[in-house]
Design a protein around this motif. Structure first.
Motif, PDB file in Angstrom:
ATOM      1  N   GLN A  60      12.336  10.800  19.112  1.00 45.83           N
ATOM      2  CA  GLN A  60      13.235  10.827  17.943  1.00 45.83           C
ATOM      3  C   GLN A  60      14.339   9.796  18.101  1.00 45.83           C
ATOM      4  N   ARG A  61      14.921   9.761  19.289  1.00 47.12           N
ATOM      5  CA  ARG A  61      16.034   8.808  19.501  1.00 47.12           C
ATOM      6  C   ARG A  61      15.541   7.372  19.333  1.00 47.12           C
ATOM      7  N   ALA A  62      14.353   7.106  19.880  1.00 49.64           N
ATOM      8  CA  ALA A  62      13.808   5.743  19.781  1.00 49.64           C
ATOM      9  C   ALA A  62      13.582   5.349  18.325  1.00 49.64           C
ATOM     10  N   MET A  63      13.296   6.339  17.485  1.00 45.46           N
ATOM     11  CA  MET A  63      13.052   6.039  16.068  1.00 45.46           C
ATOM     12  C   MET A  63      14.320   6.162  15.235  1.00 45.46           C
ATOM     13  N   GLY A  64      15.456   6.376  15.931  1.00 45.81           N
ATOM     14  CA  GLY A  64      16.741   6.444  15.240  1.00 45.81           C
ATOM     15  C   GLY A  64      16.917   7.702  14.405  1.00 45.81           C
ATOM     16  N   ILE A  65      16.206   8.773  14.752  1.00 47.43           N
ATOM     17  CA  ILE A  65      16.332  10.025  13.980  1.00 47.43           C
ATOM     18  C   ILE A  65      17.453  10.855  14.592  1.00 47.43           C
ATOM     19  N   ASP A  66      18.425  11.149  13.759  1.00 45.80           N
ATOM     20  CA  ASP A  66      19.579  11.916  14.205  1.00 45.80           C
ATOM     21  C   ASP A  66      19.244  13.400  14.060  1.00 45.80           C
ATOM     22  N   ASP A  67      19.094  14.094  15.161  1.00 45.44           N
ATOM     23  CA  ASP A  67      18.673  15.498  15.095  1.00 45.44           C
ATOM     24  C   ASP A  67      19.267  16.241  16.284  1.00 45.44           C
ATOM     25  N   SER A  68      19.256  17.570  16.217  1.00 50.69           N
ATOM     26  CA  SER A  68      19.808  18.335  17.343  1.00 50.69           C
ATOM     27  C   SER A  68      19.040  19.634  17.518  1.00 50.69           C
ATOM     28  N   VAL A  69      19.119  20.158  18.717  1.00 52.92           N
ATOM     29  CA  VAL A  69      18.487  21.442  19.039  1.00 52.92           C
ATOM     30  C   VAL A  69      19.052  22.533  18.135  1.00 52.92           C
ATOM     31  N   GLU A  70      20.357  22.465  17.888  1.00 54.20           N
ATOM     32  CA  GLU A  70      20.995  23.481  17.053  1.00 54.20           C
ATOM     33  C   GLU A  70      20.401  23.481  15.637  1.00 54.20           C
ATOM     34  N   GLU A  71      20.190  22.277  15.085  1.00 61.01           N
ATOM     35  CA  GLU A  71      19.593  22.212  13.731  1.00 61.01           C
ATOM     36  C   GLU A  71      18.151  22.698  13.743  1.00 61.01           C
ATOM     37  N   HIS A  72      17.438  22.367  14.788  1.00 64.68           N
ATOM     38  CA  HIS A  72      16.056  22.850  14.904  1.00 64.68           C
ATOM     39  C   HIS A  72      16.058  24.383  14.942  1.00 64.68           C
ATOM     40  N   TYR A  73      16.921  24.937  15.792  1.00 60.42           N
ATOM     41  CA  TYR A  73      17.025  26.398  15.911  1.00 60.42           C
ATOM     42  C   TYR A  73      17.331  27.023  14.548  1.00 60.42           C
ATOM     43  N   ARG A  74      18.312  26.470  13.848  1.00 61.94           N
ATOM     44  CA  ARG A  74      18.700  27.059  12.551  1.00 61.94           C
ATOM     45  C   ARG A  74      17.570  26.952  11.531  1.00 61.94           C
ATOM     46  N   ASP A  75      16.866  25.836  11.553  1.00 59.59           N
ATOM     47  CA  ASP A  75      15.719  25.654  10.650  1.00 59.59           C
ATOM     48  C   ASP A  75      14.635  26.714  10.918  1.00 59.59           C
ATOM     49  N   ILE A  76      14.342  26.922  12.199  1.00 59.49           N
ATOM     50  CA  ILE A  76      13.278  27.896  12.540  1.00 59.49           C
ATOM     51  C   ILE A  76      13.671  29.282  12.029  1.00 59.49           C
ATOM     52  N   VAL A  77      14.912  29.677  12.340  1.00 64.47           N
ATOM     53  CA  VAL A  77      15.359  31.015  11.942  1.00 64.47           C
ATOM     54  C   VAL A  77      15.330  31.156  10.413  1.00 64.47           C
ATOM     55  N   ARG A  78      15.775  30.121   9.712  1.00 67.80           N
ATOM     56  CA  ARG A  78      15.783  30.146   8.240  1.00 67.80           C
ATOM     57  C   ARG A  78      14.360  30.253   7.692  1.00 67.80           C
ATOM     58  N   MET A  79      13.447  29.468   8.214  1.00 67.00           N
ATOM     59  CA  MET A  79      12.093  29.462   7.668  1.00 67.00           C
ATOM     60  C   MET A  79      11.306  30.703   8.086  1.00 67.00           C
ATOM     61  N   ALA A  80      11.587  31.194   9.299  1.00 67.52           N
ATOM     62  CA  ALA A  80      10.798  32.309   9.838  1.00 67.52           C
ATOM     63  C   ALA A  80      11.132  33.624   9.141  1.00 67.52           C
ATOM     64  N   GLY A  81      12.402  33.878   8.929  1.00 71.00           N
ATOM     65  CA  GLY A  81      12.815  35.179   8.399  1.00 71.00           C
ATOM     66  C   GLY A  81      12.597  36.271   9.434  1.00 71.00           C
ATOM     67  N   GLU A  82      12.786  37.509   9.006  1.00 74.64           N
ATOM     68  CA  GLU A  82      12.613  38.638   9.932  1.00 74.64           C
ATOM     69  C   GLU A  82      11.151  38.765  10.300  1.00 74.64           C
ATOM     70  N   PRO A  83      10.822  39.294  11.452  1.00 72.09           N
ATOM     71  CA  PRO A  83      11.657  39.839  12.513  1.00 72.09           C
ATOM     72  C   PRO A  83      11.740  38.885  13.700  1.00 72.09           C
ATOM     73  N   VAL A  84      12.098  37.640  13.438  1.00 74.78           N
ATOM     74  CA  VAL A  84      12.111  36.661  14.516  1.00 74.78           C
ATOM     75  C   VAL A  84      13.087  37.081  15.625  1.00 74.78           C
ATOM     76  N   ASP A  85      12.725  36.784  16.871  1.00 69.63           N
ATOM     77  CA  ASP A  85      13.577  37.115  18.015  1.00 69.63           C
ATOM     78  C   ASP A  85      14.458  35.892  18.282  1.00 69.63           C
ATOM     79  N   LYS A  86      15.733  35.996  17.873  1.00 68.77           N
ATOM     80  CA  LYS A  86      16.576  34.801  17.892  1.00 68.77           C
ATOM     81  C   LYS A  86      16.807  34.270  19.303  1.00 68.77           C
ATOM     82  N   SER A  87      16.857  35.169  20.280  1.00 72.40           N
ATOM     83  CA  SER A  87      17.127  34.625  21.615  1.00 72.40           C
ATOM     84  C   SER A  87      15.901  33.877  22.143  1.00 72.40           C
ATOM     85  N   LEU A  88      14.699  34.364  21.812  1.00 74.66           N
ATOM     86  CA  LEU A  88      13.500  33.614  22.225  1.00 74.66           C
ATOM     87  C   LEU A  88      13.415  32.285  21.485  1.00 74.66           C
ATOM     88  N   VAL A  89      13.759  32.320  20.179  1.00 80.20           N
ATOM     89  CA  VAL A  89      13.703  31.084  19.395  1.00 80.20           C
ATOM     90  C   VAL A  89      14.697  30.067  19.960  1.00 80.20           C
TER      91      VAL A  89
END
Ligand SMILES: Cc1cc2nc3c(=O)[nH]c(=O)nc-3n(C[C@H](O)[C@H](O)[C@H](O)COP(=O)(O)OP(=O)(O)OC[C@H]3O[C@@H](n4cnc5c(N)ncnc54)[C@H](O)[C@@H]3O)c2cc1C
Length: 481
Positions: A60-89
């Motif tokens: 991602q960095r090599a391709m100049g994509i600005d991204d973060s683990v935090e945004e990935h985490y929030r995206d997963i939780v948003r898309m997954a919905g319940e009953p996702v295990d947030k600490s595992l995610v």
């Protein structure tokens, strides 16, 4: 029964989670034994799409994509919905970039477009999906030479075509297992830690009925080895299987009424209808009453999955005419048009007829309803406005012969799974960690990491990452570090 020497770590299953677990543990100096019941390593990687997701990777960095683990985490939780295990995610999102960088170091042949937005599932907020040219097999081919070398050098002990049939307990601690080879000979191994990396249960009709009772009669495209062995092995601890209320069918598969419930991944099942983001529909979908139930170009894969789940036995028919059949890429992904016409000749799940009433009769649909559906749809095409909201109502159903191709939702993944704590220790009936017993991969259940939706990459990536992480942690513990 013979007893082999004591080892630090026993890994049950040489699949997506088990391979990296053993490789990391052995690299860190632990003595490791891997037991695999199949004829080869790889497990579900042989069939998997092998799509992985991760943020903040080197690529991602090599391709100049600005991204973060935090945004990935929030995206997963948003898309997954319940009953996702947030600490595992959270842990999965944190470990994912290291996994992708590690695969890159091992020589993984990334598709040049990666990281990308993958159309097979809901879009992430940033391009963070990765795959290789041969899907899951690209991952396996990347790991195999390193694995082979470690086995040849003796760094990893490996028993192929052998199955763990029992976990051994000593003073309330799992201390090893009983292994049965293909001749039926049993041996005992003692281990400081045991990792369940045995995959899901979606190939077992009994377990699907027990843990995912809302799934219709089983049509599965899971690996044959996904028979829920971890669940069988841990029953004696009263381990809770969580998220039995979640089931998201794969869209979609097909089979003749006479077939057994197992279908071939990619050829007969999984994603063959394609996402509307991948191919503009030239067909309409009808339910068992012969009525349309969705705008076929619905871009949200989750909404399409949800619509299928509401149908009787999750059955739906693609209805198209001879013009639509040949007007572009094949309507069934991975097929040729000639395959469709052959399937229509056989008349087991695909039918052809000169008129719509005749088509309804051979496909088992209500003739009046289907005729009205087709008339209404043709009117919508003429007016350019579809009451169901299809953005581009085109390809009127007017050129015989007409076709009906019956699909249904199918089980490829296990949604329920073992309960673990944040160190991936398996919990007992009272939610206490069982000493010496760990789990990674689909044994945790898709719903823990993907909620009640199919979030792209959220099975392969956590399986690899948790496998690696456990290998590192357990090796460090065994060396007293
Ligand atoms: C068609 C298909 C497409 C998919 N596409 C994607 C995708 O693109 N992205 C994604 O994230 N997920 C995808 N998935 C899901 C993902 O591939 C799996 O969830 C993941 O690979 C499972 O990894 P695992 O290590 O848990 O199990 P596996 O890889 O199946 O490994 C388990 C291993 O344990 C062995 N085993 C089982 N029981 C025993 C026993 N008692 N003793 C010894 N050995 C045993 C098995 O033989 C097997 O080799 C897909 C799944 C399917 C079926």
């Amino acid at each position: 029964m013979s007893t082999s020497a004591n080892i630090d770590i026993l890994v049950i299953g040489a699949g997506t989670a088990g391979l990296p677990c053993a490789m990391e543990a052995a690299s860190a100096g632990a003595s490791v034994l891997v037991v695999e019941k199949g004829d080869d390593i790889g497990g579900t990687l042989w069939y998997s799409g092998g799509q992985m997701s991760a943020a903040a990777t080197r690529r991602q960095r090599a391709m100049g994509i600005d991204d973060s683990v935090e945004e990935h985490y929030r995206d997963i939780v948003r898309m997954a919905g319940e009953p996702v295990d947030k600490s595992l995610v959270r842990r999965a999102a944190e470990l994912a970039p290291q996994t992708i960088d590690w695969l890159e170091d091992l020589g993984f042949p990334f598709d040049p477009s990666c990281p990308a937005l993958a159309p097979e599932h809901e879009y992430y907020g940033a391009p963070r999906t990765y795959w290789g040219p041969e899907a899951g097999i690209s991952i396996l081919k990347t790991l195999r030479p390193h694995w082979d070398k470690m086995v040849a050098d003796g760094g990893i002990g490996f028993e192929l075509r052998s199955r763990v049939v029992e976990l051994e307990v000593d003073a309330n601690r799992v201390c090893g297992a009983v292994i049965e080879d293909q001749t039926g000979h049993q041996s005992r191994v003692r281990a400081g830690a045991t990792v369940l990396a045995t995959g899901g249960y979606a190939a077992s009709p009994q377990m699907v009925a027990e843990f995912t009772p809302q799934a219709p009669a089983l049509v599965t495209h899971a690996a044959e080895t996904s028979t829920g062995d971890a669940i069988s092995l841990t029953r004696k601890f009263g381990t809770k299987i969580r998220n039995t209320d979640v089931y998201v069918p794969s869209l979609g598969g097909f089979r003749a009424e006479t077939d057994a419930g197992r279908i071939r991944p990619w050829r007969d099942g999984w994603g063959l209808v394609g996402s509307a983001r991948m191919r503009a529909p030239r067909e309409i979908y009808v339910d068992s009453h012969g009525r349309r139930f969705i705008n076929e170009d619905e871009p949200s894969n989750d909404r399409r999955d949800f619509a299928i789940r509401q149908l009787d036995r999750e059955l739906f028919w693609l209805i198209f005419d001879s013009t639509a059949l040949v007007a572009g890429e094949c309507l069934i992904m991975g097929w040729e048009n000639a395959d469709i016409t052959s399937a229509a000749d056989a008349g087991e799940f695909c039918w052809r007829a000169e008129t719509i009433p005749e088509l309804a009769a051979v496909a088992g649909l209500d003739a009046d309803n289907l005729a009205k559906t087709v008339t209404d749809y043709n009117t919508a095409v003429e007016r350019g406005v579809d009451p169901l909201g299809r953005h581009a109502p085109d390809y009127p159903l007017q050129t015989p012969p007409f076709y009906a191709f019956r699909f249904q939702g199918c089980a490829g993944l296990s949604w329920a799974g073992l309960t673990v704590d944040d160190r991936l220790r398996v919990l007992d009936a009272d939610n206490r960690p069982i000493d010496g017993l760990y789990a990674a991969g689909e044994v945790l259940g898709m719903a823990s990491l993907s909620g009640s939706a199919t979030v792209g990459g959220m099975s392969v990536t956590p399986a690899l990452s948790f496998g690696r992480w456990l290998g590192q942690q357990l090796a460090a513990e065994s060396s007293g570090a």
